[in-house]
Design a protein around this motif. Structure first.
Motif, PDB file in Angstrom:
ATOM      1  N   MET A 190       0.832  -1.201   0.000  1.00 33.11           N
ATOM      2  CA  MET A 190       0.000   0.000   0.000  1.00 33.11           C
ATOM      3  C   MET A 190       0.870   1.255   0.000  1.00 33.11           C
ATOM      4  O   MET A 190       0.600   2.217  -0.729  1.00 33.11           O
ATOM      5  N   ALA A 191       1.924   1.256   0.803  1.00 32.35           N
ATOM      6  CA  ALA A 191       2.817   2.411   0.894  1.00 32.35           C
ATOM      7  C   ALA A 191       3.561   2.641  -0.419  1.00 32.35           C
ATOM      8  O   ALA A 191       3.654   3.781  -0.910  1.00 32.35           O
ATOM      9  N   ARG A 192       4.096   1.585  -0.996  1.00 32.75           N
ATOM     10  CA  ARG A 192       4.826   1.724  -2.260  1.00 32.75           C
ATOM     11  C   ARG A 192       3.905   2.187  -3.378  1.00 32.75           C
ATOM     12  O   ARG A 192       4.285   3.024  -4.203  1.00 32.75           O
ATOM     13  N   GLY A 193       2.690   1.662  -3.427  1.00 30.07           N
ATOM     14  CA  GLY A 193       1.765   2.064  -4.469  1.00 30.07           C
ATOM     15  C   GLY A 193       1.413   3.528  -4.409  1.00 30.07           C
ATOM     16  O   GLY A 193       1.252   4.193  -5.440  1.00 30.07           O
ATOM     17  N   ALA A 194       1.308   4.057  -3.183  1.00 31.28           N
ATOM     18  CA  ALA A 194       0.925   5.454  -2.997  1.00 31.28           C
ATOM     19  C   ALA A 194       2.125   6.397  -2.935  1.00 31.28           C
ATOM     20  O   ALA A 194       1.954   7.617  -2.978  1.00 31.28           O
ATOM     21  N   GLY A 195       3.339   5.834  -2.821  1.00 26.63           N
ATOM     22  CA  GLY A 195       4.517   6.677  -2.664  1.00 26.63           C
ATOM     23  C   GLY A 195       4.552   7.369  -1.313  1.00 26.63           C
ATOM     24  O   GLY A 195       5.022   8.504  -1.198  1.00 26.63           O
ATOM     25  N   LEU A 196       4.073   6.678  -0.269  1.00 26.75           N
ATOM     26  CA  LEU A 196       3.975   7.252   1.070  1.00 26.75           C
ATOM     27  C   LEU A 196       4.578   6.300   2.100  1.00 26.75           C
ATOM     28  O   LEU A 196       4.937   5.163   1.784  1.00 26.75           O
ATOM     29  N   ALA A 197       4.667   6.765   3.331  1.00 25.14           N
ATOM     30  CA  ALA A 197       5.127   5.940   4.443  1.00 25.14           C
ATOM     31  C   ALA A 197       3.926   5.536   5.290  1.00 25.14           C
ATOM     32  O   ALA A 197       3.120   6.386   5.679  1.00 25.14           O
ATOM     33  N   ALA A 198       3.807   4.255   5.559  1.00 25.34           N
ATOM     34  CA  ALA A 198       2.750   3.762   6.442  1.00 25.34           C
ATOM     35  C   ALA A 198       3.302   3.683   7.861  1.00 25.34           C
ATOM     36  O   ALA A 198       4.357   3.084   8.086  1.00 25.34           O
TER      37      ALA A 198
END
Length: 353
Positions: free
Chosen positions: A245-253
């Motif tokens: 999910m984090a990689r897909g969104a380019g964010l940190a979970a």
């Protein structure tokens, strides 16, 4: 007249080298395999979700009002009871449809069984268990395919429908989104305890109740504009699927260990060293992208990477939608649903606090 057999039934779990979603190829190995070939066919613009973000299912737009969800999931036994094995495998397969925000419409059975090793009535019970879950979901098992195999394998190819504008990919979370988990964790731990003859009747009941609960809230959640991303937590563990999910969104979970819901006895068994081999393989595959806080010990790490068979939905939603999302889960019988963290700006990865 039902077919009878003189074969003495062995334990189902004794016939397989792995069980449930713990059978999955480790994420690092899978990524390497998929990277070795180039697509041979340019997909149509109507293919709304393919394999570009390791999502839960493919989605193909049929028209302005309907998109077809297609997925397949199968594995080796996680339990010895054949009826329960069928139920768990079918629930797990249908979860991918719900995770895309859709509603199942039909399924096809995938069956591989050691015909000369298992009594035929045992195999029939596996099929009957899967059919019971599909009936609960309101869909037929409309066919399938079977082979004579060394290890017992069962699952479904499942199809569903969703409005094209309500598809919930795993890659569309936004900074500031709250993370909500629908089911408690620890299925792999309890399955390992079962295989070691350590799990009592109460623990088995807890595991079966969790793994046979259909993730129906996904279809309702897809109607909320504030729900941005959904996936289900399965073989790669909470950390693995949060990382996707984090990689897909380019964010940190960011995940708070203290807020995670657990199945009864799972933490105690993990503290005793009762874990699956898949937990270590998961960590070896993606551990470099995980940041563990000072209070996260080896036991906690094993729990966080524990493969979940028929696990819960992981939802990323706008903060103002939090209570509404929790109400949807709880109204459909998911009393353990909990806020477990949030998505933040930063290098793609998972931070455990």
């Amino acid at each position: 007249m039902p077919q009878t057999s003189s074969i003495t039934a062995p334990r189902l779990t004794s016939l397989s080298h792995g069980g449930g979603c713990g059978c999955k190829i480790a994420p690092g190995v899978l990524s390497a395999l998929l990277a070795r070939h180039a697509p041979l066919f340019k997909p149509s613009a109507d293919l709304l979700v393919g394999n570009e973000t390791a999502d839960d299912a493919a989605v193909y737009r049929l028209n302005d009002e309907q998109a077809l969800i297609a997925t397949t999931d199968f594995f080796m036994p996680i339990v010895d009871d054949p009826y329960d094995f069928g139920r768990i495998a079918a629930t797990n397969a249908l979860s991918d449809v719900y995770a895309m925000g859709g509603t199942p419409i039909l399924a096809l059975a995938i069956v591989g069984m050691p015909i000369n090793v298992l009594p035929h009535e045992v195999i029939a019970d596996v099929l009957r268990g899967g059919e019971s879950v599909c009936a609960e979901a309101g869909i037929p098992v409309a066919g399938g395919h079977s082979i004579d195999s060394v290890e017992p394998i069962y699952g479904l190819a499942a199809m569903g429908l969703v409005h094209p504008k309500r598809v919930k990919r795993n890659a569309d979370a936004r900074a500031g989104d709250v993370l909500i988990l629908g089911k408690p964790l620890g299925v792999g731990i309890l399955s390992a305890a079962l295989k070691k003859n350590l799990l009592d009747a109460a623990g088995y009941r807890v595991m079966i109740e969790a793994t046979t609960q259909l993730n129906r809230p996904g279809a309702t959640l897809s109607e909320l504009p504030g729900v941005h991303a959904i996936t289900d937590v399965t073989g790669f563990g909470l950390l693995g699927h949060a990382l996707e999910m984090a990689r897909g969104a380019g964010l940190a979970a960011h995940v708070r260990l203290a807020d995670l819901p657990w199945l009864d006895q799972a933490q105690a068994y993990a503290a005793q060293g009762v874990i699956t081999g898949a937990s270590g393989r998961n960590w070896a595959s993606y551990g470099e992208s995980i940041r563990l806080g000072a209070g996260v010990d080896d036991t906690a790490r094993a729990l966080l990477t524990d493969p979940q068979t028929s696990g819960g939905l992981l939802v990323a939603c706008a903060a103002q939608e939090t209570e509404r999302v929790l109400d949807i889960f709880r109204s459909q019988g998911f009393g353990h649903a909990a806020v477990i963290g949030e998505m933040r700006e930063g290098e793609p990865g998972v931070h455990v606090e």
